[in-house]
Write a protein that holds these residues in place. Sequence first.
Motif, PDB file in Angstrom:
ATOM      1  N   VAL A  71      -6.208  -3.908  -3.123  1.00 11.18           N
ATOM      2  CA  VAL A  71      -5.386  -2.730  -3.557  1.00 11.18           C
ATOM      3  C   VAL A  71      -5.773  -1.521  -4.350  1.00 11.18           C
ATOM      4  O   VAL A  71      -5.468  -0.420  -4.097  1.00 11.18           O
ATOM      5  CB  VAL A  71      -3.990  -3.489  -4.215  1.00 11.18           C
ATOM      6  CG1 VAL A  71      -4.317  -3.713  -5.751  1.00 11.18           C
ATOM      7  CG2 VAL A  71      -2.823  -2.688  -4.277  1.00 11.18           C
ATOM      8  N   GLU A  72      -6.810  -1.741  -5.149  1.00 13.25           N
ATOM      9  CA  GLU A  72      -7.413  -0.729  -5.724  1.00 13.25           C
ATOM     10  C   GLU A  72      -8.241   0.125  -5.131  1.00 13.25           C
ATOM     11  O   GLU A  72      -8.519   1.237  -5.372  1.00 13.25           O
ATOM     12  CB  GLU A  72      -8.344  -1.130  -6.987  1.00 13.25           C
ATOM     13  CG  GLU A  72      -9.530  -1.949  -6.481  1.00 13.25           C
ATOM     14  CD  GLU A  72      -9.032  -3.566  -6.905  1.00 13.25           C
ATOM     15  OE1 GLU A  72      -9.943  -4.328  -6.754  1.00 13.25           O
ATOM     16  OE2 GLU A  72      -7.855  -3.955  -6.766  1.00 13.25           O
ATOM     17  N   THR A  73      -8.391  -0.049  -3.736  1.00  8.40           N
ATOM     18  CA  THR A  73      -9.317   1.160  -2.886  1.00  8.40           C
ATOM     19  C   THR A  73      -8.059   2.106  -2.443  1.00  8.40           C
ATOM     20  O   THR A  73      -8.497   3.196  -2.230  1.00  8.40           O
ATOM     21  CB  THR A  73      -9.748   0.533  -1.622  1.00  8.40           C
ATOM     22  OG1 THR A  73      -8.519  -0.506  -0.867  1.00  8.40           O
ATOM     23  CG2 THR A  73     -10.606  -0.673  -1.934  1.00  8.40           C
ATOM     24  N   VAL A  74      -6.802   1.809  -2.557  1.00  3.13           N
ATOM     25  CA  VAL A  74      -5.707   2.738  -2.397  1.00  3.13           C
ATOM     26  C   VAL A  74      -5.246   3.312  -3.574  1.00  3.13           C
ATOM     27  O   VAL A  74      -4.917   4.442  -3.563  1.00  3.13           O
ATOM     28  CB  VAL A  74      -4.511   2.052  -1.574  1.00  3.13           C
ATOM     29  CG1 VAL A  74      -3.485   3.136  -1.286  1.00  3.13           C
ATOM     30  CG2 VAL A  74      -5.389   1.393  -0.129  1.00  3.13           C
ATOM     31  N   TYR A  75      -5.016   2.262  -4.601  1.00  5.27           N
ATOM     32  CA  TYR A  75      -4.386   2.852  -6.114  1.00  5.27           C
ATOM     33  C   TYR A  75      -5.627   2.288  -7.134  1.00  5.27           C
ATOM     34  O   TYR A  75      -5.260   0.987  -7.545  1.00  5.27           O
ATOM     35  CB  TYR A  75      -3.032   2.070  -6.132  1.00  5.27           C
ATOM     36  CG  TYR A  75      -2.239   2.800  -5.082  1.00  5.27           C
ATOM     37  CD1 TYR A  75      -1.581   4.050  -5.384  1.00  5.27           C
ATOM     38  CD2 TYR A  75      -1.877   1.776  -3.911  1.00  5.27           C
ATOM     39  CE1 TYR A  75      -0.712   4.373  -4.316  1.00  5.27           C
ATOM     40  CE2 TYR A  75      -0.853   2.277  -3.176  1.00  5.27           C
ATOM     41  CZ  TYR A  75      -0.443   3.505  -3.395  1.00  5.27           C
ATOM     42  OH  TYR A  75       0.635   3.921  -2.687  1.00  5.27           O
ATOM     43  N   GLN A 106      -8.189  -5.322   2.310  1.00  8.64           N
ATOM     44  CA  GLN A 106      -8.827  -4.411   1.293  1.00  8.64           C
ATOM     45  C   GLN A 106      -8.184  -4.775   0.036  1.00  8.64           C
ATOM     46  O   GLN A 106      -7.033  -4.997   0.039  1.00  8.64           O
ATOM     47  CB  GLN A 106      -8.755  -2.716   1.747  1.00  8.64           C
ATOM     48  CG  GLN A 106      -9.168  -2.299   2.863  1.00  8.64           C
ATOM     49  CD  GLN A 106      -8.729  -0.954   3.117  1.00  8.64           C
ATOM     50  OE1 GLN A 106      -8.561  -0.117   1.979  1.00  8.64           O
ATOM     51  NE2 GLN A 106      -8.693  -0.619   4.397  1.00  8.64           N
ATOM     52  N   SER A 131       0.900  -1.114  -0.030  1.00  7.63           N
ATOM     53  CA  SER A 131      -0.089  -0.097  -0.074  1.00  7.63           C
ATOM     54  C   SER A 131       0.819   1.385  -0.041  1.00  7.63           C
ATOM     55  O   SER A 131       0.341   2.358  -0.091  1.00  7.63           O
ATOM     56  CB  SER A 131      -0.901   0.161   1.093  1.00  7.63           C
ATOM     57  OG  SER A 131      -0.313   0.106   2.445  1.00  7.63           O
ATOM     58  N   MET A 157      -4.926  -7.395  -0.144  1.00  4.18           N
ATOM     59  CA  MET A 157      -3.865  -7.016   0.842  1.00  4.18           C
ATOM     60  C   MET A 157      -4.175  -7.708   2.098  1.00  4.18           C
ATOM     61  O   MET A 157      -5.252  -7.646   2.660  1.00  4.18           O
ATOM     62  CB  MET A 157      -3.771  -5.541   0.996  1.00  4.18           C
ATOM     63  CG  MET A 157      -3.262  -4.981  -0.265  1.00  4.18           C
ATOM     64  SD  MET A 157      -2.907  -3.138  -0.140  1.00  4.18           S
ATOM     65  CE  MET A 157      -4.583  -2.690   0.116  1.00  4.18           C
ATOM     66  N   ALA A 205       3.456  -0.141  -4.438  1.00  3.10           N
ATOM     67  CA  ALA A 205       2.682   0.046  -5.348  1.00  3.10           C
ATOM     68  C   ALA A 205       3.227   0.068  -6.576  1.00  3.10           C
ATOM     69  O   ALA A 205       2.543  -0.415  -7.867  1.00  3.10           O
ATOM     70  CB  ALA A 205       1.600   1.163  -5.308  1.00  3.10           C
ATOM     71  N   ALA A 248       0.098  -5.555   3.684  1.00  6.42           N
ATOM     72  CA  ALA A 248      -0.185  -4.062   4.125  1.00  6.42           C
ATOM     73  C   ALA A 248      -0.737  -4.120   5.281  1.00  6.42           C
ATOM     74  O   ALA A 248      -2.139  -4.072   5.372  1.00  6.42           O
ATOM     75  CB  ALA A 248      -0.939  -3.185   2.978  1.00  6.42           C
ATOM     76  N   SER A 261      -1.952  -1.612   7.673  1.00 13.60           N
ATOM     77  CA  SER A 261      -2.983  -0.648   7.702  1.00 13.60           C
ATOM     78  C   SER A 261      -3.986  -0.736   7.099  1.00 13.60           C
ATOM     79  O   SER A 261      -5.186  -0.398   7.141  1.00 13.60           O
ATOM     80  CB  SER A 261      -2.440   0.822   7.621  1.00 13.60           C
ATOM     81  OG  SER A 261      -1.983   0.941   6.601  1.00 13.60           O
ATOM     82  N   HIS A 262      -3.784  -1.510   5.664  1.00 17.88           N
ATOM     83  CA  HIS A 262      -5.012  -1.806   4.750  1.00 17.88           C
ATOM     84  C   HIS A 262      -5.202  -3.226   4.703  1.00 17.88           C
ATOM     85  O   HIS A 262      -6.102  -3.571   3.427  1.00 17.88           O
ATOM     86  CB  HIS A 262      -4.555  -1.131   3.383  1.00 17.88           C
ATOM     87  CG  HIS A 262      -4.450   0.217   3.460  1.00 17.88           C
ATOM     88  ND1 HIS A 262      -3.305   1.237   3.497  1.00 17.88           N
ATOM     89  CD2 HIS A 262      -5.341   1.403   3.246  1.00 17.88           C
ATOM     90  CE1 HIS A 262      -3.497   2.400   3.624  1.00 17.88           C
ATOM     91  NE2 HIS A 262      -4.847   2.545   3.293  1.00 17.88           N
TER      92      HIS A 262
END
Length: 115
Positions: free
Chosen positions: A46-50, A44, A14, A61, A19, A38, A40-41
């Motif tokens: 990975v597309e929620t962050v990127y 979730q 993350s 993740m 990334a 990750a 802290s993520h």
Amino acid sequence: MSTKKVRIAVIGASGYTGADLVRLAVAHPNMEIVALTANSHAGQPVETVYPHLSGLGLPAMVTNDEVDWARVDAAFCGLPHATSQQVIVTLPEHVKVIDMSADFRLRNPDTYKQW
């Protein structure tokens, strides 16, 4: 040329470095991403962050403890400086590690602090 895929994990997926590694690995014909970590993520996609990594069929993740390391040939570590060493030492011996931080670049920690 080998057609065998190397099964990789990206530790710290993350973060910016992780990334970017995911972006590069997805395009590599001999890499298969089997784990993204990750803390802290965790849990979730990975597309929620990127969002630019959506639609690639990537695993969600998870924390390092949730990874099935028996399925991993190599791990890319994209953690911040001074944290990689703590994580890498816990990985199984069969996992080859490519650390992208400065943790293993210098033998003397005082030299790292100085510069």
